[in-house]
Design a protein around this motif. Structure first.
Motif, PDB file in Angstrom:
ATOM      1  N   ILE A 102       0.836  -1.203   0.000  1.00 27.70           N
ATOM      2  CA  ILE A 102       0.000   0.000   0.000  1.00 27.70           C
ATOM      3  C   ILE A 102       0.879   1.264   0.000  1.00 27.70           C
ATOM      4  O   ILE A 102       1.904   1.317   0.683  1.00 27.70           O
ATOM      5  N   GLY A 103       0.443   2.224  -0.809  1.00 28.00           N
ATOM      6  CA  GLY A 103       1.136   3.513  -0.848  1.00 28.00           C
ATOM      7  C   GLY A 103       0.333   4.537  -0.064  1.00 28.00           C
ATOM      8  O   GLY A 103      -0.892   4.533  -0.125  1.00 28.00           O
ATOM      9  N   LEU A 104       1.008   5.393   0.698  1.00 34.73           N
ATOM     10  CA  LEU A 104       0.313   6.435   1.471  1.00 34.73           C
ATOM     11  C   LEU A 104       0.845   7.804   1.045  1.00 34.73           C
ATOM     12  O   LEU A 104       1.778   8.335   1.654  1.00 34.73           O
ATOM     13  N   PRO A 105       0.238   8.377  -0.017  1.00 36.96           N
ATOM     14  CA  PRO A 105       0.761   9.641  -0.542  1.00 36.96           C
ATOM     15  C   PRO A 105       0.848  10.754   0.508  1.00 36.96           C
ATOM     16  O   PRO A 105       1.770  11.543   0.494  1.00 36.96           O
ATOM     17  N   ARG A 106      -0.116  10.770   1.474  1.00 33.06           N
ATOM     18  CA  ARG A 106      -0.089  11.882   2.432  1.00 33.06           C
ATOM     19  C   ARG A 106       1.115  11.802   3.370  1.00 33.06           C
ATOM     20  O   ARG A 106       1.477  12.771   4.019  1.00 33.06           O
ATOM     21  N   HIS A 107       1.726  10.587   3.459  1.00 31.28           N
ATOM     22  CA  HIS A 107       2.931  10.442   4.270  1.00 31.28           C
ATOM     23  C   HIS A 107       4.162  10.260   3.381  1.00 31.28           C
ATOM     24  O   HIS A 107       5.246   9.996   3.880  1.00 31.28           O
ATOM     25  N   ASN A 108       3.929  10.354   2.081  1.00 31.93           N
ATOM     26  CA  ASN A 108       5.010  10.131   1.127  1.00 31.93           C
ATOM     27  C   ASN A 108       5.721   8.810   1.429  1.00 31.93           C
ATOM     28  O   ASN A 108       6.942   8.742   1.530  1.00 31.93           O
ATOM     29  N   LEU A 166      -6.163   8.183  11.299  1.00 30.19           N
ATOM     30  CA  LEU A 166      -6.120   7.255  10.152  1.00 30.19           C
ATOM     31  C   LEU A 166      -7.223   7.537   9.151  1.00 30.19           C
ATOM     32  O   LEU A 166      -8.373   7.763   9.536  1.00 30.19           O
ATOM     33  N   ALA A 167      -6.875   7.487   7.870  1.00 28.14           N
ATOM     34  CA  ALA A 167      -7.849   7.767   6.807  1.00 28.14           C
ATOM     35  C   ALA A 167      -8.709   6.530   6.525  1.00 28.14           C
ATOM     36  O   ALA A 167      -8.295   5.397   6.802  1.00 28.14           O
ATOM     37  N   GLU A 168      -9.876   6.782   5.958  1.00 27.25           N
ATOM     38  CA  GLU A 168     -10.814   5.705   5.633  1.00 27.25           C
ATOM     39  C   GLU A 168     -10.155   4.626   4.761  1.00 27.25           C
ATOM     40  O   GLU A 168     -10.312   3.435   4.980  1.00 27.25           O
ATOM     41  N   ARG A 169      -9.408   5.092   3.783  1.00 26.67           N
ATOM     42  CA  ARG A 169      -8.745   4.173   2.851  1.00 26.67           C
ATOM     43  C   ARG A 169      -7.733   3.281   3.586  1.00 26.67           C
ATOM     44  O   ARG A 169      -7.567   2.102   3.281  1.00 26.67           O
ATOM     45  N   GLU A 170      -7.050   3.849   4.565  1.00 29.76           N
ATOM     46  CA  GLU A 170      -6.061   3.082   5.330  1.00 29.76           C
ATOM     47  C   GLU A 170      -6.762   2.024   6.193  1.00 29.76           C
ATOM     48  O   GLU A 170      -6.264   0.909   6.339  1.00 29.76           O
ATOM     49  N   LEU A 171      -7.929   2.373   6.717  1.00 32.21           N
ATOM     50  CA  LEU A 171      -8.660   1.408   7.543  1.00 32.21           C
ATOM     51  C   LEU A 171      -9.256   0.301   6.691  1.00 32.21           C
ATOM     52  O   LEU A 171      -9.308  -0.855   7.109  1.00 32.21           O
ATOM     53  N   GLU A 188      -8.049  15.880  -1.820  1.00 36.54           N
ATOM     54  CA  GLU A 188      -6.951  15.018  -1.370  1.00 36.54           C
ATOM     55  C   GLU A 188      -6.170  14.466  -2.573  1.00 36.54           C
ATOM     56  O   GLU A 188      -4.946  14.341  -2.523  1.00 36.54           O
ATOM     57  N   ILE A 189      -6.900  14.132  -3.651  1.00 38.04           N
ATOM     58  CA  ILE A 189      -6.223  13.608  -4.838  1.00 38.04           C
ATOM     59  C   ILE A 189      -5.299  14.672  -5.428  1.00 38.04           C
ATOM     60  O   ILE A 189      -4.141  14.424  -5.755  1.00 38.04           O
ATOM     61  N   GLU A 190      -5.806  15.906  -5.513  1.00 34.01           N
ATOM     62  CA  GLU A 190      -5.007  17.009  -6.069  1.00 34.01           C
ATOM     63  C   GLU A 190      -3.858  17.368  -5.136  1.00 34.01           C
ATOM     64  O   GLU A 190      -2.770  17.714  -5.576  1.00 34.01           O
ATOM     65  N   SER A 191      -4.128  17.289  -3.853  1.00 31.51           N
ATOM     66  CA  SER A 191      -3.144  17.751  -2.883  1.00 31.51           C
ATOM     67  C   SER A 191      -3.143  16.844  -1.644  1.00 31.51           C
ATOM     68  O   SER A 191      -3.837  17.108  -0.668  1.00 31.51           O
ATOM     69  N   PRO A 192      -2.363  15.733  -1.708  1.00 32.41           N
ATOM     70  CA  PRO A 192      -2.357  14.772  -0.601  1.00 32.41           C
ATOM     71  C   PRO A 192      -2.002  15.441   0.739  1.00 32.41           C
ATOM     72  O   PRO A 192      -1.103  16.273   0.793  1.00 32.41           O
ATOM     73  N   GLY A 193      -2.753  15.075   1.762  1.00 35.67           N
ATOM     74  CA  GLY A 193      -2.489  15.662   3.087  1.00 35.67           C
ATOM     75  C   GLY A 193      -3.487  16.748   3.456  1.00 35.67           C
ATOM     76  O   GLY A 193      -3.434  17.299   4.552  1.00 35.67           O
ATOM     77  N   THR A 194      -4.422  17.071   2.521  1.00 32.09           N
ATOM     78  CA  THR A 194      -5.391  18.143   2.778  1.00 32.09           C
ATOM     79  C   THR A 194      -6.262  17.846   3.995  1.00 32.09           C
ATOM     80  O   THR A 194      -6.429  18.685   4.877  1.00 32.09           O
ATOM     81  N   LYS A 195      -6.803  16.613   4.049  1.00 27.48           N
ATOM     82  CA  LYS A 195      -7.718  16.275   5.149  1.00 27.48           C
ATOM     83  C   LYS A 195      -6.989  16.369   6.481  1.00 27.48           C
ATOM     84  O   LYS A 195      -7.505  16.902   7.451  1.00 27.48           O
ATOM     85  N   GLN A 196      -5.781  15.823   6.483  1.00 24.39           N
ATOM     86  CA  GLN A 196      -4.977  15.816   7.698  1.00 24.39           C
ATOM     87  C   GLN A 196      -4.658  17.237   8.162  1.00 24.39           C
ATOM     88  O   GLN A 196      -4.842  17.570   9.331  1.00 24.39           O
ATOM     89  N   SER A 197      -4.229  18.100   7.236  1.00 26.99           N
ATOM     90  CA  SER A 197      -3.861  19.446   7.683  1.00 26.99           C
ATOM     91  C   SER A 197      -5.104  20.230   8.089  1.00 26.99           C
ATOM     92  O   SER A 197      -5.050  21.057   8.996  1.00 26.99           O
ATOM     93  N   PHE A 198      -6.237  19.945   7.442  1.00 23.47           N
ATOM     94  CA  PHE A 198      -7.492  20.626   7.802  1.00 23.47           C
ATOM     95  C   PHE A 198      -7.904  20.235   9.228  1.00 23.47           C
ATOM     96  O   PHE A 198      -8.093  21.089  10.096  1.00 23.47           O
TER      97      PHE A 198
END
Ligand code: SF4
Ligand code: ZN
Length: 312
Positions: A12-18, A206-211, A246-256
């Motif tokens: 699994i890739g986690l773009p928001r954590h690079n 944790l994001a929905e996709r990760e769960l 999030e797709i355009e800019s990974p990490g948006t949900k987390q920083s919000f």
């Protein structure tokens, strides 16, 4: 794609954590995120008894699984809403999980059946009191979860709300400037008055996709379909908007969401002022004795209306 930690093949890739992880390192990452949430928000300790609200979906079953694997004393509570087909299928998933993983860790499953306890399924009840199904459902679930936690002496109640849920809820609260809700939107709500259980959300990092990935990789058999009543809900729309960002800019949900929590923590000593506010405004319901701001709590008022409605 290679695992960031051990350099074997990643699953699994986690773009928001690079980052990307193999299965064991991903499980470690997930467990670590929950452990960090529990510690930083002072949710509970190793001796505390935790009641996990389980729906049969991936988030709540993953939460129960993670807490048990981290060595916590966690039992489950399932509320059977009596929604034809859907409730039977989700209940089966919860019961199967309790029979296997739960039993291995000596965990118990409590079940509250709305049809038996409240006298009708959630749709019928909502019709009787002339309220949207989700609003009646919210009242019943809040009431019964709290009551079960208090009556069975649990130290804390945990729900499976994840980063996507909390970011979507924050977006809704900000769009409508619901300041009262914003104030209470945190991963840990204290047991401010007697009769109120402490409530925590250990999955908020944790994001929905990760769960979903955690559930699949660990063979947790969960109900994939959404509750049929959720169709067209504003929360799904907010989630969709946030997913596009999030797709355009990974990490948006987390920083919000995490940014909001940071600002909230700096702006005020929230748990203290919130507890004080609750102590000033809440008192026992004159019928059921659970804390409420009115003379009779919203659950008792709703049940009285349902009874009157069924007699007409
Ligand atoms: Fe309850 Fe509505 Fe959620 Fe279904 S979608 S579980 S009815 S709040
Ligand atoms: Zn009451």
């Amino acid at each position: 794609m290679k695992c960031k930690k051990c350099k074997t093949k990643a699953v699994i890739g986690l773009p928001r954590h690079n980052a990307a992880f193999c299965k064991p390192c991903f499980n470690e990452f997930v467990h670590d995120q929950v452990a960090r949430a529990v510690k930083s928000e002072r949710m509970f300790g190793p001796k505390d008894r935790i009641l996990v609200a389980v729906s049969g979906g991936k988030d709540s079953l993953a939460l129960w699984d993670i807490l048990l694997k981290l060595g916590y004393r966690a039992d489950g509570l399932y509320v059977d809403l009596g929604i034809a087909g859907y409730s039977a299928r989700s209940r089966e998933k919860v019961e199967r999980f309790a029979e296997t993983t739960g039993k291995r860790h000596q965990a118990t499953l409590l079940i509250h059946t709305v049809q038996e306890e409240e006298g009708a399924g959630i749709r019928e009840l909502a019709d009787l009191v002339n309220r949207p199904t989700c609003s009646a459902c919210g009242t019943i679930k809040r009431y019964q979860f709290n009551r079960a936690a208090v009556d069975h002496d649990y130290d804390v109640m945990a729900t499976g709300h994840n980063l996507d849920d909390e970011a979507a809820r924050l977006l809704g609260n900000v769009l409508h400037w619901q300041e009262e809700y914003l104030e209470k939107q945190g991963p840990s709500l204290p047991a401010s008055v007697e009769g109120f259980a402490k409530k925590v959300k250990p999955l908020y990092r944790l994001a929905e996709r990760e769960l979903a990935a955690y559930a699949v990789l660990n063979r947790i058999d969960y109900i994939v379909e959404e509750c049929p009543m959720a169709k067209g809900s504003k929360m799904l729309l907010y989630k969709d908007v946030l997913n596009r960002l999030e797709i355009e800019s990974p990490g948006t949900k987390q920083s919000f969401y995490w940014g909001f929590l940071d600002k909230q923590a700096k702006a005020q000593p929230a748990p203290v002022s919130m507890a004080e506010k609750d102590q000033a405004t809440l008192h026992p319901c004159s019928l059921c004795h659970q804390p409420t701001t009115a003379e009779i709590c919203s659950y008792c008022r709703m049940m009285a209306r349902a009874k009157a409605g069924s007699l007409r």
